[in-house]
Enzyme design. Structure first.
Site, PDB file in Angstrom:
ATOM      1  N   CYS A 170     -35.604 -86.420  22.149  1.00 26.94           N
ATOM      2  CA  CYS A 170     -34.410 -86.683  22.965  1.00 26.94           C
ATOM      3  C   CYS A 170     -34.245 -88.175  23.249  1.00 26.94           C
ATOM      4  O   CYS A 170     -33.177 -88.740  23.049  1.00 26.94           O
ATOM      5  CB  CYS A 170     -34.490 -85.899  24.273  1.00 26.94           C
ATOM      6  SG  CYS A 170     -33.169 -86.316  25.409  1.00 26.94           S
ATOM      7  N   GLU A 182     -49.916 -88.383  22.534  1.00 27.64           N
ATOM      8  CA  GLU A 182     -48.673 -88.605  21.772  1.00 27.64           C
ATOM      9  C   GLU A 182     -49.010 -89.537  20.613  1.00 27.64           C
ATOM     10  O   GLU A 182     -49.577 -90.611  20.832  1.00 27.64           O
ATOM     11  CB  GLU A 182     -47.601 -89.215  22.687  1.00 27.64           C
ATOM     12  CG  GLU A 182     -46.355 -89.683  21.981  1.00 27.64           C
ATOM     13  CD  GLU A 182     -45.646 -88.584  21.176  1.00 27.64           C
ATOM     14  OE1 GLU A 182     -45.300 -87.550  21.752  1.00 27.64           O
ATOM     15  OE2 GLU A 182     -45.472 -88.786  19.954  1.00 27.64           O
ATOM     16  N   THR A 198     -32.911 -80.082  25.160  1.00 20.94           N
ATOM     17  CA  THR A 198     -33.796 -80.822  26.066  1.00 20.94           C
ATOM     18  C   THR A 198     -33.927 -80.184  27.459  1.00 20.94           C
ATOM     19  O   THR A 198     -35.050 -79.985  27.933  1.00 20.94           O
ATOM     20  CB  THR A 198     -33.291 -82.274  26.200  1.00 20.94           C
ATOM     21  OG1 THR A 198     -33.347 -82.865  24.909  1.00 20.94           O
ATOM     22  CG2 THR A 198     -34.123 -83.078  27.175  1.00 20.94           C
ATOM     23  N   ARG A 251     -21.238 -72.531  12.751  1.00 26.84           N
ATOM     24  CA  ARG A 251     -21.536 -71.107  12.890  1.00 26.84           C
ATOM     25  C   ARG A 251     -22.256 -70.878  14.226  1.00 26.84           C
ATOM     26  O   ARG A 251     -23.109 -71.675  14.617  1.00 26.84           O
ATOM     27  CB  ARG A 251     -22.428 -70.642  11.728  1.00 26.84           C
ATOM     28  CG  ARG A 251     -22.625 -69.152  11.659  1.00 26.84           C
ATOM     29  CD  ARG A 251     -23.237 -68.766  10.325  1.00 26.84           C
ATOM     30  NE  ARG A 251     -24.559 -69.366  10.144  1.00 26.84           N
ATOM     31  CZ  ARG A 251     -25.691 -68.837  10.605  1.00 26.84           C
ATOM     32  NH1 ARG A 251     -25.672 -67.718  11.297  1.00 26.84           N
ATOM     33  NH2 ARG A 251     -26.848 -69.434  10.367  1.00 26.84           N
ATOM     34  N   CYS A 257     -30.935 -87.162  21.464  1.00 24.49           N
ATOM     35  CA  CYS A 257     -29.787 -87.130  22.401  1.00 24.49           C
ATOM     36  C   CYS A 257     -29.342 -88.503  22.893  1.00 24.49           C
ATOM     37  O   CYS A 257     -28.145 -88.823  22.851  1.00 24.49           O
ATOM     38  CB  CYS A 257     -30.140 -86.299  23.634  1.00 24.49           C
ATOM     39  SG  CYS A 257     -31.113 -84.846  23.310  1.00 24.49           S
ATOM     40  N   GLU A 304     -21.875 -84.102  14.782  1.00 30.81           N
ATOM     41  CA  GLU A 304     -21.911 -85.284  15.652  1.00 30.81           C
ATOM     42  C   GLU A 304     -21.967 -86.576  14.832  1.00 30.81           C
ATOM     43  O   GLU A 304     -21.244 -87.545  15.129  1.00 30.81           O
ATOM     44  CB  GLU A 304     -23.125 -85.201  16.591  1.00 30.81           C
ATOM     45  CG  GLU A 304     -22.962 -84.105  17.628  1.00 30.81           C
ATOM     46  CD  GLU A 304     -24.096 -84.002  18.637  1.00 30.81           C
ATOM     47  OE1 GLU A 304     -23.895 -83.399  19.692  1.00 30.81           O
ATOM     48  OE2 GLU A 304     -25.199 -84.520  18.366  1.00 30.81           O
ATOM     49  N   GLU A 313      -7.599 -78.378  34.995  1.00 29.57           N
ATOM     50  CA  GLU A 313      -6.789 -77.448  35.802  1.00 29.57           C
ATOM     51  C   GLU A 313      -6.323 -76.255  34.963  1.00 29.57           C
ATOM     52  O   GLU A 313      -6.050 -75.179  35.484  1.00 29.57           O
ATOM     53  CB  GLU A 313      -5.589 -78.154  36.430  1.00 29.57           C
ATOM     54  CG  GLU A 313      -4.527 -78.608  35.450  1.00 29.57           C
ATOM     55  CD  GLU A 313      -3.358 -79.311  36.147  1.00 29.57           C
ATOM     56  OE1 GLU A 313      -2.754 -78.708  37.029  1.00 29.57           O
ATOM     57  OE2 GLU A 313      -3.072 -80.475  35.793  1.00 29.57           O
ATOM     58  N   HIS A 329      -4.390 -81.445  40.028  1.00 29.61           N
ATOM     59  CA  HIS A 329      -3.360 -81.940  39.128  1.00 29.61           C
ATOM     60  C   HIS A 329      -3.254 -83.462  39.202  1.00 29.61           C
ATOM     61  O   HIS A 329      -3.373 -84.011  40.290  1.00 29.61           O
ATOM     62  CB  HIS A 329      -2.024 -81.303  39.538  1.00 29.61           C
ATOM     63  CG  HIS A 329      -0.922 -81.583  38.595  1.00 29.61           C
ATOM     64  ND1 HIS A 329      -0.880 -81.050  37.319  1.00 29.61           N
ATOM     65  CD2 HIS A 329       0.185 -82.350  38.741  1.00 29.61           C
ATOM     66  CE1 HIS A 329       0.223 -81.485  36.724  1.00 29.61           C
ATOM     67  NE2 HIS A 329       0.881 -82.262  37.550  1.00 29.61           N
ATOM     68  N   TYR A 359     -24.834 -78.854  14.808  1.00 27.18           N
ATOM     69  CA  TYR A 359     -24.711 -79.906  15.816  1.00 27.18           C
ATOM     70  C   TYR A 359     -24.825 -81.320  15.218  1.00 27.18           C
ATOM     71  O   TYR A 359     -23.971 -82.176  15.440  1.00 27.18           O
ATOM     72  CB  TYR A 359     -25.862 -79.806  16.829  1.00 27.18           C
ATOM     73  CG  TYR A 359     -25.760 -78.758  17.884  1.00 27.18           C
ATOM     74  CD1 TYR A 359     -25.345 -79.081  19.163  1.00 27.18           C
ATOM     75  CD2 TYR A 359     -26.131 -77.449  17.631  1.00 27.18           C
ATOM     76  CE1 TYR A 359     -25.299 -78.132  20.172  1.00 27.18           C
ATOM     77  CE2 TYR A 359     -26.094 -76.482  18.633  1.00 27.18           C
ATOM     78  CZ  TYR A 359     -25.674 -76.832  19.903  1.00 27.18           C
ATOM     79  OH  TYR A 359     -25.641 -75.892  20.891  1.00 27.18           O
ATOM     80  N   LYS A 391     -28.255 -91.078  20.122  1.00 27.54           N
ATOM     81  CA  LYS A 391     -27.040 -90.481  19.538  1.00 27.54           C
ATOM     82  C   LYS A 391     -25.838 -90.693  20.448  1.00 27.54           C
ATOM     83  O   LYS A 391     -24.780 -91.137  20.014  1.00 27.54           O
ATOM     84  CB  LYS A 391     -27.307 -89.004  19.278  1.00 27.54           C
ATOM     85  CG  LYS A 391     -26.190 -88.163  18.717  1.00 27.54           C
ATOM     86  CD  LYS A 391     -25.238 -87.571  19.716  1.00 27.54           C
ATOM     87  CE  LYS A 391     -25.824 -86.808  20.850  1.00 27.54           C
ATOM     88  NZ  LYS A 391     -26.351 -85.495  20.554  1.00 27.54           N
ATOM     89  N   GLY A 432     -30.776 -78.413   9.830  1.00 29.50           N
ATOM     90  CA  GLY A 432     -31.664 -77.729  10.761  1.00 29.50           C
ATOM     91  C   GLY A 432     -32.938 -78.506  11.008  1.00 29.50           C
ATOM     92  O   GLY A 432     -33.196 -79.541  10.369  1.00 29.50           O
ATOM     93  N   ASP A 459     -38.936 -77.076  21.651  1.00 33.60           N
ATOM     94  CA  ASP A 459     -38.513 -76.772  20.271  1.00 33.60           C
ATOM     95  C   ASP A 459     -39.611 -76.107  19.440  1.00 33.60           C
ATOM     96  O   ASP A 459     -39.302 -75.380  18.498  1.00 33.60           O
ATOM     97  CB  ASP A 459     -38.100 -78.062  19.542  1.00 33.60           C
ATOM     98  CG  ASP A 459     -36.721 -78.549  19.959  1.00 33.60           C
ATOM     99  OD1 ASP A 459     -36.207 -78.070  20.984  1.00 33.60           O
ATOM    100  OD2 ASP A 459     -36.175 -79.419  19.254  1.00 33.60           O
ATOM    101  N   SER A 501     -39.681 -84.649  26.242  1.00 37.76           N
ATOM    102  CA  SER A 501     -39.146 -84.315  27.573  1.00 37.76           C
ATOM    103  C   SER A 501     -39.902 -83.151  28.214  1.00 37.76           C
ATOM    104  O   SER A 501     -40.224 -83.187  29.402  1.00 37.76           O
ATOM    105  CB  SER A 501     -37.674 -83.950  27.461  1.00 37.76           C
ATOM    106  OG  SER A 501     -36.959 -85.023  26.903  1.00 37.76           O
TER     107      SER A 501
END
Ligand code: NDP
Length: 465
Positions: A47, A39, A317, A211, A52, A188, A447, A442, A184, A55, A268, A309, A19
């Site tokens: 991502c 690449e 991202t 943490r 992301c 997830e 709210e 509401h 994370y 996932k 990690g 990263d 990204s």
């Protein structure tokens, strides 16, 4: 226009088409730079290809069983639902391929040359393409190589552990999975697999998961996960993994043995800096790992920048995208731009979701003289008829001296969407009085954010100032 010279083959060489790299390449090209991007795998990076986006598609899939169950309280009779993992994975892969195509065509539209190759930095102005052996003379080099799952410290059988990369494309839904980690990705994926019906055991080395998040959030999410049948084992590490036929046994520090179809490590991620040639270009790394950069993402080599990263600043991202855009504006747009890394909203897509922005209660108490805490936990309206045992948590952390809202923490359905919006107010410096002056909408969960009148705790000397 700056930094454009005909003496080089390209004005900008971007290593890594994730990204951040893609955004930098596109913006630099739109400023008139000749850009090449290398690449070695697929356009889109973590991502899009293995993070992301896939996932979140799996997160959506994992929420349907609850929806089906909740429907009964609203009068629906839902026939027994059947789930087909290969259909989900095939549909997910199709969408990822489509997105990869969009990324590619966006690069091509602005004239960026895409090279499928690993690229190595030879010196400050030269990149070598391993696929062809070609050397490219570059005005600037941008390192945007991202990060990869950390395999953990070596233990017997560690080669059997899967990472999030494999978890996104398993051949079948595991009946049982052991996940090590409390951040994370571990949280997830624990939610995804539990939602889809797997038996999930989460092994975390510390006292409580997540943490770095607000302590109330950590406790709340752990309770919710346990209510959904996830076994959270804390204060333990996986010390060995044994394979028996197609199953695995994870042995824990305390001696307990957990059999499962897969053992996943989510302990990690590490910046992708190996074999990149950063040493010969004189690029320094930071104490926490990753490439050291200044506020403009410039490395210790003047023509070489790094974003995302691989710099191990905030590994999200949108942050990488901003950093890539700012780099291109700075170097090729004649508009020096620094990315503001404060008050970055974040979400964990577990069930229920976490959304957070700004300081936790603990951080605020460490940094500020006076802190007021507003907190509410409540049963969401939908749960009254569905009968689901779940509660929403909302928390505001306020600087008692200035009345500014310095932190917002939400756990509950839609938390990620709510936090994105309230982070605008936090970024603008909204005070608790501004929040109070905002009319409630509401009936919503959000709210509650504007109707918390009395603090549940006040720290610091309220008489002073
Ligand atoms: P995290 O840093 O979030 O969590 C790593 C977890 O592994 C922590 O619980 C940590 O424990 C534990 N751990 C670290 N080392 C070891 C070890 N040697 N043995 C056992 N446990 C260990 O990393 P993730 O891999 O979950 O995610 C990487 C990053 O990717 C995130 O930090 C985030 O920036 C990004 N991400 C963002 C997402 C989002 O925005 N929704 C989703 C997924 C990833 P301890 O806490 O004790 O250090």
């Amino acid at each position: 226009m700056t930094a454009v010279s005909s003496a080089n083959d390209v004005d900008l060489f971007v290593i890594g088409a994730g990204s951040g790299g893609v955004r930098a390449a596109r913006i630099a090209a739109s400023h008139g730079a000749r850009v090449m991007i290398a690449e070695e795998y697929r356009i889109g990076g973590t991502c899009v290809i293995r993070g992301c986006i896939p996932k979140k598609l799996l997160v959506y899939a994992s929420q349907f069983p609850h929806e089906f169950a909740d429907a009964a309280g609203f009068g629906w009779t839902v026939p027994p639902a059947a789930f087909d993992w290969p259909t989900l994975i095939a549909n997910k892969d199709k969408e990822i391929a489509r997105l990869e195509g969009v990324y590619r065509s966006n690069l091509e539209k602005v004239g960026v040359e895409i090279v499928k190759s690993r690229a190595v930095i030879e010196d400050e102005t030269t990149v070598r393409l391993l696929a062809s052996g070609a050397r490219v003379r570059c005005g600037h080099i941008l390192i945007a190589t991202g990060s990869a799952p950390f395999g953990g410290h070596p233990i017997p059988g560690c080669e059997h552990a899967i990472s999030s990369n494999e978890a996104l494309s398993l051949p079948a839904l595991p009946a049982e999975i052991v996940i090590q980690g409390g951040g994370y990705i571990a949280i997830e994926f624990a939610s995804i697999f539990a939602g889809l019906g797997s038996r999930v055991r989460l092994v975390y080395r510390g006292e409580n998961i997540l943490r770095g998040f607000d302590d109330d959030v950590r406790t709340h999410v752990r309770n919710e996960m346990e209510m959904r049948g996830i076994e959270v084992i804390v204060g333990e590490l996986v010390t060995a993994i044994d394979k028996h036929d197609a199953r695995y046994t994870a042995t824990l520090t305390g001696g307990r043995k957990l059999a499962a179809d897969y053992v996943m490590f989510a302990v990690g991620r590490k910046p992708n800096i190996a074999d990149l040639g950063i040493e010969q270009a004189g690029i320094r790394t930071a104490p926490l790992g990753g490439i050291a950069v200044d506020a403009y993402s410039r490395t210790s080599a003047p023509n070489i920048y790094a974003i995302g990263d691989v710099t191990n600043r905030i590994n999200l991202t949108p942050v990488a995208i901003r950093e890539g855009h700012a780099f291109a504006d700075t170097v090729f747009g004649g508009r020096p731009t620094i990315v503001d890394h404060t008050n970055v909203p974040t979400a964990v897509f577990c069930e229920p979701e976490i959304g957070a922005v700004g300081l936790t209660e603990t951080q605020a108490r460490e940094r500020l003289g006076r802190v007021d805490i507003y907190k509410s936990t409540f049963r969401p309206l939908k749960a009254t008829l569905s009968g689901r045992h779940t509660r929403v948590l909302m928390k505001l952390v306020v600087d008692g001296a200035t009345d500014r809202v310095v932190g917002v923490h939400i756990v509950g359905e839609g938390a990620s969407e709510m936090i994105q919006l309230i982070s605008v107010a936090v970024k603008m410096g909204a005070t608790k009085a501004d929040v109070d002056a905002t009319m409630a909408l509401h009936p919503t969960a959000a709210e509650e954010l504007v109707t918390m009148r009395e603090p549940v705790a006040r720290y610091g000397n309220q008489a002073a100032g």
